[in-house]
Scaffold this motif. Structure first.
Motif, short mmCIF file in Angstrom:
data_model
loop_
_atom_site.label_atom_id
_atom_site.label_comp_id
_atom_site.label_asym_id
_atom_site.label_seq_id
_atom_site.Cartn_x
_atom_site.Cartn_y
_atom_site.Cartn_z
N LYS A 113 35.49 11.03 5.69
CA LYS A 113 34.60 11.73 4.66
C LYS A 113 33.51 12.40 4.99
N THR A 114 32.58 11.92 6.06
CA THR A 114 31.31 12.14 6.53
C THR A 114 31.82 13.36 7.88
N ALA A 115 32.95 12.89 8.47
CA ALA A 115 33.15 13.68 9.86
C ALA A 115 33.62 15.06 9.75
N PHE A 116 34.48 15.33 8.44
CA PHE A 116 35.00 16.68 8.32
C PHE A 116 34.29 17.37 7.40
N PHE A 117 34.48 18.60 7.67
CA PHE A 117 33.81 19.50 6.66
C PHE A 117 34.38 19.36 5.25
N PRO A 118 33.52 19.74 4.21
CA PRO A 118 33.72 19.23 2.91
C PRO A 118 35.24 20.15 2.62
N THR A 119 35.34 21.49 2.87
CA THR A 119 36.59 22.38 2.63
C THR A 119 37.48 21.56 3.12
N ILE A 120 37.37 20.90 4.21
CA ILE A 120 38.90 20.20 4.93
C ILE A 120 39.29 19.27 4.11
N ALA A 137 46.57 15.33 7.91
CA ALA A 137 45.81 14.89 9.04
C ALA A 137 45.43 16.48 9.37
N PRO A 138 44.17 17.04 9.35
CA PRO A 138 43.91 18.28 9.90
C PRO A 138 43.57 18.29 11.26
N LEU A 139 44.18 19.42 11.72
CA LEU A 139 44.02 19.45 13.27
C LEU A 139 43.15 20.61 13.73
N GLY A 140 43.08 21.78 13.15
CA GLY A 140 42.01 22.77 13.48
C GLY A 140 41.89 23.78 12.52
N ILE A 141 40.85 24.56 12.59
CA ILE A 141 40.58 25.84 11.52
C ILE A 141 40.75 26.96 12.41
N HIS A 142 41.70 27.73 11.88
CA HIS A 142 41.89 29.34 12.57
C HIS A 142 41.25 30.26 11.71
N SER A 187 42.44 29.53 7.78
CA SER A 187 43.65 28.92 7.78
C SER A 187 43.60 27.45 8.52
N VAL A 188 43.87 26.38 8.21
CA VAL A 188 43.93 24.99 8.68
C VAL A 188 45.26 24.60 8.79
N ASP A 189 45.37 24.20 10.21
CA ASP A 189 46.66 23.58 10.83
C ASP A 189 46.53 22.06 10.09
N THR A 190 47.54 21.74 9.68
CA THR A 190 47.59 20.04 9.21
C THR A 190 48.94 19.60 9.36
N PHE A 191 49.01 18.17 9.49
CA PHE A 191 50.18 17.41 9.84
C PHE A 191 50.25 16.45 8.45
N SER A 192 51.41 16.43 7.67
CA SER A 192 51.46 15.39 6.98
C SER A 192 52.68 14.47 7.13
N MET A 193 52.72 13.29 6.93
CA MET A 193 53.75 12.15 7.32
C MET A 193 54.64 12.01 5.82
N PHE A 194 55.92 12.04 6.17
CA PHE A 194 56.78 11.94 4.97
C PHE A 194 57.23 10.30 5.07
N THR A 195 57.26 10.08 3.83
CA THR A 195 57.32 8.36 3.59
C THR A 195 58.79 7.93 4.15
N LYS A 196 59.77 8.72 3.64
CA LYS A 196 61.49 8.25 3.88
C LYS A 196 61.47 6.69 3.45
N ASP A 197 61.64 5.80 4.49
CA ASP A 197 61.86 4.54 4.33
C ASP A 197 60.59 3.36 4.60
N GLN A 218 33.25 31.26 2.84
CA GLN A 218 34.51 31.12 3.29
C GLN A 218 35.67 31.71 2.36
N ALA A 219 36.76 32.21 2.64
CA ALA A 219 37.95 32.75 1.77
C ALA A 219 39.12 32.13 2.57
N PRO A 220 39.97 31.44 1.63
CA PRO A 220 41.16 30.92 1.89
C PRO A 220 42.34 32.02 2.09
#
Length: 427
Positions: A122-129, A142-147, A305-315, A374-376
């Motif tokens: 919450k304090t490490a990442f930019f507010p937009t992230i 989980a955010p990887l990087g900003i393009h 644009s922001v690269d992000t990874f999400s984790m699928f719950t599955k089982d 910023q513009a998304p």
């Protein structure tokens, strides 16, 4: 009639799952291997992915790579949907922008609150992230990087030989293009792939008009905004720029466009900063053969644009491994290494700009100014949901391809589209 993506996802969820798995039914931790679905398939993108994979292996978790070719993740998105329908979702997947919310809305994504809290995201990442990776007050990506999408690449040596300065305004750009054409040099490397055309066009919307107008058009989808003269001017400029291109109706993948620029077939290229990483893979190095500037007219605005990874719950069998990957992604060391390889910049507010090249330093510093600057990106799913994005891009691409279609007619088509999209939202 257009169907909103949330309705489609809801149908998918009903087909795949009669009910979602409850955390109380978690399976025992499976073999620590994570399937990772992404669209990083160019040489430098693979290098960035390999860095992550190797660091994850150091954590005792194997990375099973599922890379799907295709610019802007179009192919990977189709693969993900088909795998979800087959009850075979990967443990980790690259999901970006508004798509995060759509998948989270169905309950597919693992909540990463424990990792986020323990590592002070919450304090490490930019507010937009922080806003981007949350859904209903839970961290789900989980955010990887900003393009930076509004990046102008230009041939430094060629510009110097012709005594040309990097253009800062639209008039500068027009004058530079005219001088290049007089010298027998194609001004612009560009593909007519729909998403690449949309990328160029949203740069033109941002230029001179700023982030507020960009959001009014692509995020709020205001029918009146596209009927304004400044939108018409952007369409006219897009058509003029078509005459600067090597082959205006040639649908080349973006790595081919980068190679055209690197091979000196054109003097300029407007593309996200991932292109910088590919150029650095050759002998065409930053601040030697080429330089970066912002798209003329965009000044210190940041089209992102922001690269992000999400984790699928599955089982729930891979939670420990998924949390290890999420924690790793957010660390300062991994952020520095990954983004240096990928061409993007760190999502962390405490990153050291002195360790970045000139392009990255400008990108990170401008993003740090905050949301007002910023513009998304529309083309990269930051501005709106996927179905709206695809419909908007289709109208813009049709105008680009068909010279008989007038700017005024295209404005009317987009205004009608926006009214339809707004009606669907109200329903």
């Amino acid at each position: 009639m257009l169907v909103k993506i949330r309705q489609v996802w809801f149908f998918v969820a009903l087909v795949v799952l009669n009910c979602l798995p409850e955390p109380v039914c978690q399976a025992a931790e499976a073999d620590p291997t994570l399937q990772v679905l992404h669209w990083w398939t160019s040489p430098r993108e693979r290098k960035a992915a390999s860095l992550l994979a190797n660091r994850l292996m150091d954590e005792g978790v194997a990375w099973k790579d599922v890379g799907v070719p295709g610019g802007a993740g179009i192919g990977a998105g189709k693969v993900l949907k088909s795998r979800v329908l087959a009850s075979d979702a990967p443990e980790v997947t690259q999901i970006i922008g508004a798509s995060i919310r759509d998948w989270a809305d169905l309950g597919f994504l693992l909540e990463l609150d424990k990792v986020a809290n323990a590592n002070k995201w919450k304090t490490a990442f930019f507010p937009t992230i922080q806003t981007l990776i949350q859904y209903r007050h839970h961290v789900v990506a989980a955010p990887l990087g900003i393009h930076r999408i509004n990046t102008l690449f230009y041939n430094r040596k060629l510009f110097s030989s012709l005594k040309l300065a990097a253009p800062e305004s639209w008039n500068d750009l027009v004058n530079v293009a005219a001088k290049l054409k007089t010298a027998g040099i194609k001004p612009l490397a560009q593909s007519s792939e729909p998403w690449q055309v949309a990328t160029l066009f949203e740069n033109l919307i941002l230029a001179e008009n700023g982030p507020d107008f960009h959001r009014e058009v692509f995020s709020r989808q205001n029918p009146q905004a596209v009927l304004e003269r400044r939108f018409l001017v952007a369409l006219e400029r897009l058509r003029l720029m078509k005459s600067w291109m090597i082959q205006a109706i040639d649908e080349r993948p973006w790595p081919d466009v980068v190679r055209q620029f690197a091979n000196r077939e054109a003097a300029m290229m407007i593309m996200g900063d991932w292109a910088k990483a590919e150029l650095n893979e050759t002998d065409y190095e930053t601040d030697l053969e080429f330089s970066c500037a912002t798209m003329p007219g965009t000044g210190r605005f940041h089209l992102y644009s922001v690269d992000t990874f999400s984790m699928f719950t599955k089982d729930y069998a891979h939670v420990a491994a998924q949390e290890k990957l999420a924690r790793l992604i957010g660390t300062s060391q991994m952020q520095n290494e990954y983004n240096a390889a990928k061409g993007s910049v760190s999502v962390r507010q405490d990153a050291d700009p002195n360790k970045m090249d000139s392009c990255a330093r400008a990108s990170w510093s401008d993003f740090a100014q905050g949301a007002a600057m910023q513009a998304p990106s529309l083309a990269h799913r930051m501005a709106t949901d996927e179905s709206s994005r695809d419909a908007i891009i289709a109208v813009i691409h049709r105008f680009f391809i068909d010279d008989a279609l007038s700017p005024a007619e295209t404005q009317k088509r987009l205004a009608a589209l926006f009214r339809t999209l707004n009606m669907n939202i109200r329903k």
